[in-house]
Write a protein that holds these residues in place. Structure first.
Motif, PDB file in Angstrom:
ATOM      1  N   ASN A 343      26.086  58.536  34.531  1.00  0.00           N
ATOM      2  CA  ASN A 343      24.891  58.185  33.772  1.00  0.00           C
ATOM      3  C   ASN A 343      25.246  58.301  32.292  1.00  0.00           C
ATOM      4  N   THR A 344      25.255  57.167  31.587  1.00  0.00           N
ATOM      5  CA  THR A 344      25.687  57.164  30.186  1.00  0.00           C
ATOM      6  C   THR A 344      24.552  57.420  29.206  1.00  0.00           C
ATOM      7  N   ARG A 349      24.513  62.028  29.715  1.00  0.00           N
ATOM      8  CA  ARG A 349      25.962  61.953  29.554  1.00  0.00           C
ATOM      9  C   ARG A 349      26.685  62.642  30.714  1.00  0.00           C
ATOM     10  N   LEU A 350      26.498  62.072  31.889  1.00  0.00           N
ATOM     11  CA  LEU A 350      27.094  62.651  33.096  1.00  0.00           C
ATOM     12  C   LEU A 350      28.159  61.705  33.640  1.00  0.00           C
ATOM     13  N   PRO A 361      28.866  53.142  27.348  1.00  0.00           N
ATOM     14  CA  PRO A 361      27.414  53.040  27.529  1.00  0.00           C
ATOM     15  C   PRO A 361      26.947  51.597  27.433  1.00  0.00           C
ATOM     16  N   GLY A 362      25.947  51.257  28.199  1.00  0.00           N
ATOM     17  CA  GLY A 362      25.426  49.895  28.183  1.00  0.00           C
ATOM     18  C   GLY A 362      24.176  49.754  29.003  1.00  0.00           C
ATOM     19  N   VAL A 394      27.902  50.360  30.935  1.00  0.00           N
ATOM     20  CA  VAL A 394      27.174  50.757  32.134  1.00  0.00           C
ATOM     21  C   VAL A 394      26.042  51.700  31.755  1.00  0.00           C
ATOM     22  N   SER A 395      24.881  51.498  32.358  1.00  0.00           N
ATOM     23  CA  SER A 395      23.803  52.473  32.217  1.00  0.00           C
ATOM     24  C   SER A 395      23.998  53.581  33.240  1.00  0.00           C
ATOM     25  N   THR A 396      24.148  53.192  34.496  1.00  0.00           N
ATOM     26  CA  THR A 396      24.406  54.145  35.577  1.00  0.00           C
ATOM     27  C   THR A 396      25.347  53.498  36.584  1.00  0.00           C
ATOM     28  N   PHE A 397      26.113  54.324  37.239  1.00  0.00           N
ATOM     29  CA  PHE A 397      27.074  53.877  38.251  1.00  0.00           C
ATOM     30  C   PHE A 397      26.964  54.806  39.447  1.00  0.00           C
TER      31      PHE A 397
END
Length: 947
Positions: A343-344, A349-350, A361-362, A394-397
């Protein structure tokens, strides 16, 4: 004497895991005689006020008689369910059939009294709503059609549970008590309420995993290296904003930290809450870790450990036990065999993953079941977004691994209303619940683009999937119908995702092409034609073109009303180097910002730095001068935020001027394919805003009740049967579908008598499976005008192909000439009811030229179904032929859809051939199969799947 509790065995199929409103889980199961102590303990923890609301009087404790009554059920007239966490009751519900006492079991009432009791500490979590769904499903199974509940007026929470459920109900007030009565048959509103609650609960459960305030990594090695130590390092280096702990039972008692991170021998030793545990211990040690986490109140687990279903039958059972164990404590699991989560968001910030590169981040949500594919996707997004902050990252992966619990469906529920995610990219090796995924995908795609790479259809070892009889291509077609942008490779996934993240959706397929390479422009033109786009003649600016020339040409193209998108082709100018690339990139950006509603793509050759220059910065608002404006690099991409205000606008708003970044592609084919995907998706969005309807004229000659009675009568003959000709024709006629009459001809004389009944001219057909509808093999003889021609045809047919017993010939009156088509409908246990259409004949079969839609279909979907096959031009006057009656064909598709949708016992319908003439059509052959309908879990109560 047999007791009431012996009337039915324990109904294990009523057991279910559910996600509650706050994202935690609970288990719902029937209450049995062994639950007496749990019931007493549960009741002692309920407040006096809640007890008063339940029994309408002070009731401090349960008597022995009460305990016996509330734990002894016959599972028919008296049923009790409990919601449990950690094996202990947190809520109960029961129904008692009205008039059941003393009434013969063969004549029960169809109404029951229902009552709830929820532990005060768990009120507000949606426990009662979940129990109501499950007790309602149980009641329907036992023949109960209505519930009645008596509630004190002050018990507003319980009244709200009933009134918000969406069932048809009536309310009365008598003797100081509110009496509520409601039907249990699902309604559109009750299903909408159920789906909304499901979305909120599952979204919240994923949110708890992705936004923890504290994380413990369990299985951290004391020495550098290893999975646990790597993940711990990634979390620390990425700057996790919460509390981080290292856990290893081998740590010495005196060790208090590891590289500055608090160290513990057990999760139990951590002072304070732990929201997420990342588990990286051998599989045999995981159960102990799960128990410790559950006892400590951990909310969720990311299990990186391998050795589960991917390793064989023993591992599969180990995986089932892992899920059962974790859910018993109210925890959800990502994994096992997972790659991790990211999670960016600046507030989180994980990076709890094994990603070798720090994610950028995106605004893109990324899901991959495979860790290897996850690495590849993150790496490609990292390279393609070099130098960009907040745009192509990426926002979340989420990497789900074996997806034993949390699946792509769950994450899709989260991304649907996640304000930090604008585009969703998913790599799915398998789809565990295609029916649910299609429903969620349609809703998500109406709000934000959803791009999917679907695996080959063979699930990897370790992935449990529902059996489907549909071909892989059919499932793909159904996903496209739901608005999913289906691509074939991870390269296309990234290409299309970057375009959708950077540019507005095109208003249509008209493409302008301009650039400084004539050959590259022509290559792009050919690619556009191949993808079904409508390109204009490429504009060649010549190799002498300056950035100003590009700016002017692009501005003119975008201002042209006949253009929906622009592709710029560019080769680097000799000797200009990086400065020339930067100037060209800024010229293109500034021109694009003058008309922000149209997408712009660049095709470049990988000799210079144009791609990097295009993604190096964003521009300010457009200026009057044509020269490049100043560069800014601080604008996060929020192009699609406004889409959430309305679920499916006809044309999504364009990104703000400062949000434009132009995607660059090293090959024309890749750019054009991405643009074609965007064009098709934009068209779907416009159509989704007006999904169509079923015309009222269809209802005029449909006899739903008559068809239901006929089906019920036919099913008394067996559990599954293919109807004979007469029954098929009668059932279809109830829905206004007339089948052209065919008479058997066991001999030449029978054929003559049949022709005399039907009237000449006639057709003689062999209905044996290997010759059925095969005019090309001689199994069909047409336009037989008299007895002599019919007798000669009969003789030739039997001499060539076999005896009448083998051929099963029939005589049928000639239908008007037209185009032969095939309509099929089938209920698939995984995907649901599917309607298919194609032209008849070997060529269509060999080419697999068949289109599919989920049932029910609307008039708009029926029209697109007819037009979506490759051979559709044959219906519309190809090469000067007379167009056929496609409106009649679309109406027939709607009637078949209605039949299968109204009567799920109709599990298969085939109309072949359907001859569509210039006026009207003729159904020359039909078959119908009936069977008890497959279970519809999407109409039942909310449950978590158990793989």
């Amino acid at each position: 004497m047999q007791s009431a509790s012996d009337r039915h065995e324990y109904p294990a199929h009523w057991e279910a895991d559910v996600v509650l409103r706050d994202g935690g889980t609970a288990r719902i199961r029937p209450i049995t005689v062994d639950d007496a102590d749990r019931l007493v303990s549960f009741y002692e923890q309920v407040s006096d006020e809640s007890k008063y609301y339940r029994f309408f009087a002070p009731y401090p404790r349960l008597s022995a008689k009460d305990v016996h009554r509330f734990t002894h059920h016959d599972f028919v007239d008296r049923v009790g369910l409990a919601a449990t966490v950690g094996g202990e009751f947190i809520a109960t519900v029961r129904y008692d059939r009205i008039g059941a006492d003393g009434m013969p079991a063969s004549a029960p009432a169809d109404e029951a009294e229902v009552a709830f009791l929820v532990q005060d500490a768990h009120q507000g979590r949606g426990v009662a709503s979940a129990l109501l769904e499950h007790i309602g499903a149980v009641a329907r199974e036992r023949g109960i059609r209505r519930f009645a509940a008596e509630v004190l007026p002050a018990n507003v929470k319980m009244i709200k549970v009933f009134t918000d459920a969406g069932y048809t109900q009536k309310r009365s007030f008598e003797d100081g008590v509110v009496r509520l009565e409601f039907d249990l048959e699902p309604t559109d509103r009750s299903l909408a309420v159920q789906y909304a609650r499901e979305q909120r609960a599952e979204s919240r459960s994923v949110q708890r995993l992705l936004t923890p305030g504290s994380v413990a990594v369990v299985g951290v090695g004391r020495a550098p290296g290893g999975v646990g130590r790597s993940v711990l390092g990634n979390i620390k280096e990425y700057g996790f904003t919460g509390r981080l702990h290292a856990v290893n039972k081998a740590f010495p008692e005196e060790q208090k930290d590891l590289d500055g991170i608090p160290a513990h021998r057990s999760v139990r030793d951590i002072d304070g809450p732990v929201d997420l545990a990342v588990v990286a211990v051998p599989a045999e040690q995981v159960p102990e870790v799960v128990a410790e986490c559950g006892a400590h109140g951990v909310q969720g687990l990311v299990v990186l450990s391998a050795g589960y279903a991917e390793s064989g039958p023993d591992g599969r059972e180990r995986q089932r036990e892992l899920v059962r164990h974790a859910r018993a404590y109210g925890m959800r699991i990502i994994g096992p065999n997972a790659f991790g989560i990211i999670n960016t968001s600046p507030g989180v910030r994980l990076n709890a993953s094994l990603a070798p590169e720090t994610p950028r981040p995106g605004r893109i949500g990324l899901f991959a079941q495979s860790g290897a594919i996850g690495i590849a996707l993150l790496s490609r997004l990292h390279r393609r977004g070099a130098g960009v902050t907040g745009v192509t990252g990426v926002s979340t992966f989420v990497s789900s691994g074996n997806r034993a619990d949390v699946s792509g469906n769950d994450v899709l529920q989260y991304w649907y209303d996640d304000p930090d995610t604008d585009v969703v990219l998913m790599y799915l090796e398998s789809i565990g619940n295609p029916r649910k995924f299609t429903r969620l995908a349609r809703r998500t795609a109406a709000a934000k683009p959803l791009v999917v790479v679907q695996g080959s259809g063979t699930a990897p070892q370790g992935h449990a999937v529902r059996a489907t009889r549909l071909p892989h291509a059919t499932v793909s077609a159904l996903l496209r119908q739901a608005g999913v942008i289906r691509v074939d490779t991870i390269t296309e996934l990234v290409d299309t995702g970057l375009l959708l993240a950077r540019q507005p959706l095109p208003a249509g397929p008209r493409v302008a092409i301009l650039g400084n390479s004539e050959s590259l422009g022509l290559l792009t033109y050919d690619a556009c034609v191949a993808e079904g786009l409508r390109p204009s003649t490429p504009l060649d600016l010549t190799t002498a073109a300056t950035p100003e020339d590009f700016h002017a040409a692009l501005a003119r193209a975008l201002a042209d009303d006949s253009c929906d998108a622009v592709i710029v082709t560019a080769i680097p100018a000799v000797g200009e180097g990086t400065a020339g690339d930067a100037a060209l990139a800024e010229a293109l950006r500034s021109a694009a910002e003058q008309v922000p509603g149209k997408p712009v793509l660049v095709v470049h050759v990988e000799l210079g730095g144009l791609a990097e220059a295009l993604s190096a910065a964003t521009s300010t608002a457009p200026q009057a001068a044509a020269g490049p404006p100043k560069i800014r690099a601080d604008h996060p991409f929020r192009a699609l935020d406004r889409l959430r205000a309305t679920p499916a606008p006809a044309q999504p708003p364009a990104p703000g001027n400062s949000d434009r970044l132009i995607p660059a592609y090293p090959a024309a084919e890749r750019a054009v394919r991405a643009l074609a995907d965007a064009v098709q998706y934009a068209q779907w969005r416009r159509e989704a805003a007006e999904p169509g309807k079923v015309p009222e004229s269809i209802d005029a000659d449909i006899d739903t009740k008559g068809a239901a009675a006929l089906i019920d009568g036919l099913l008394t003959r067996g559990q599954g049967l293919t109807l004979g000709t007469e029954d098929t024709c009668e059932l279809l006629a109830r829905y206004g579908i007339q089948v052209h009459r065919a008479l058997p001809a066991a001999s030449a004389d029978d054929a003559l008598r049949a022709a005399a009944t039907l009237g000449y001219p006639v057709a003689l057909k062999a209905t044996a499976p290997h010759l059925r509808h095969r005019a090309d093999l001689g199994g069909v003889r047409l336009d037989l005008a008299d007895e002599e021609q019919l007798r000669r045809a009969y003789t030739e047919l039997t001499e060539l192909f076999g005896t009448p017993e083998e051929l099963r010939p029939v005589v049928q009156g000639m239908a008007p000439r037209g185009v032969d088509t095939v309509i099929r409908a089938v209920i698939d246990p995984a995907a649901g009811a599917v309607l298919s259409f194609g032209l008849a004949g070997a060529a269509s079969q060999l080419l697999d030229d068949t289109a599919h839609r989920l049932i029910p279909v609307t008039d708009r979907e029926a029209a697109t179904l007819v037009r979506s096959i490759r051979t559709a031009p044959l219906l519309f006057g190809w090469r000067g032929s007379t167009p056929v009656d496609t409106p009649a064909l679309e109406e027939l598709l709607l009637r078949v859809s209605r039949l299968v949708d109204d009567h799920p016992e109709v599990v298969a319908v085939t109309l072949e051939p359907v001859v569509v003439a210039p006026r009207g059509l003729s159904v020359l052959g039909a078959s119908v199969r009936l069977a008890p309908p497959p279970a519809r879990d999407d109409l039942g109560p909310r449950t978590l799947p158990t793989y």
